[in-house]
Design an enzyme around this catalytic site. Sequence first.
Site, PDB file in Angstrom:
ATOM      1  N   LYS A 175       1.864  29.753 109.347  1.00  0.00           N
ATOM      2  CA  LYS A 175       1.868  28.406 109.907  1.00  0.00           C
ATOM      3  C   LYS A 175       1.635  28.482 111.420  1.00  0.00           C
ATOM      4  CE  LYS A 175       5.937  27.764 108.221  1.00  0.00           C
ATOM      5  NZ  LYS A 175       7.233  27.233 107.706  1.00  0.00           N
ATOM      6  N   GLY A 208      12.791  19.766 110.214  1.00  0.00           N
ATOM      7  CA  GLY A 208      12.666  19.937 108.771  1.00  0.00           C
ATOM      8  C   GLY A 208      11.264  20.217 108.267  1.00  0.00           C
ATOM      9  N   THR A 209      10.310  20.429 109.166  1.00  0.00           N
ATOM     10  CA  THR A 209       8.926  20.622 108.702  1.00  0.00           C
ATOM     11  C   THR A 209       8.777  21.831 107.796  1.00  0.00           C
ATOM     12  OG1 THR A 209       8.485  21.717 110.809  1.00  0.00           O
ATOM     13  CG2 THR A 209       7.760  19.446 110.593  1.00  0.00           C
ATOM     14  N   CYS A 211      11.047  23.487 105.886  1.00  0.00           N
ATOM     15  CA  CYS A 211      11.686  23.259 104.583  1.00  0.00           C
ATOM     16  C   CYS A 211      10.844  22.307 103.741  1.00  0.00           C
ATOM     17  CB  CYS A 211      13.073  22.653 104.774  1.00  0.00           C
ATOM     18  SG  CYS A 211      14.170  23.572 105.861  1.00  0.00           S
TER      19      CYS A 211
END
Length: 265
Positions: A175, A208-209, A211
């Site tokens: 990522k 939270g991106t 997860c």
Amino acid sequence: MSAPPRVLTVAGSDSGGGAGVQADLKTMLALGVHGMSVLTAVTAQNSLGVQGAWELPAEAVRAQYRSVVDDIGVQAVKTGMLASAELVDTVAELLAGTDAPVVVDPVGVSKHGDPLLAASALDSVRTKLLPTATVATPNLDEVAQLTGVRVESEADLREAAHAVLAYGPRWALIKGGHLAGPAVDLLTDGVTEHWLRAPRHDNRHTHGTGCTLASAIAAQLAEGRPVPEAVTAAKEYVTGAIAAGFALGGGIGPVDHGWNLTRGG
């Protein structure tokens, strides 16, 4: 009526509701699968950071996992915060005996920089957990933590992916969201490469991106989609969630897990 595909998250709790098991279950609901959970740790967490964390005993994690898998069954499993070497070892053993695709999000630190994985657990992540993964989804900090490879530009993503693949996952999704410019990720199995690009949204509320993305991939895999198609759809979903992220508390707010349901997505 037949049950929807079932997805199990093995992760920690986020009391603020933006990441962890709470984010995972919201994502699964938004994407039409039945979410189930194995809690590995409890955190005191809000928009400002993590104020405390307490891991559960390995026997409690094992009992939760067996309770769900042996009765209800799973079509995909996603892992998040595992906290310690003992829990990593326990979960890796359980995953190795489960016939379902596995998405491993090798959570090392929180959005605010708080450690969520003991340094002593890194070797277990490398040698036991990553080999169980259908897809591993490290961010750039986690790549550096696990492999020593530091990604400074898009050109470094390929080296990072091969370093992660060396530990045994079938696919690596590196990522690149922390790089400058458009949000670019690299998905590869070491042979085929898929470069996934999305516009960068000017929104600081991105708690939270990681997860959310891993759970979205697991949801897509549970529907029977091949890995490249599952990851592409998951990235589209999380990009929309980031765009719709909202302020909450005095710090970094969460992505909007229900954007596709509530905002005409």
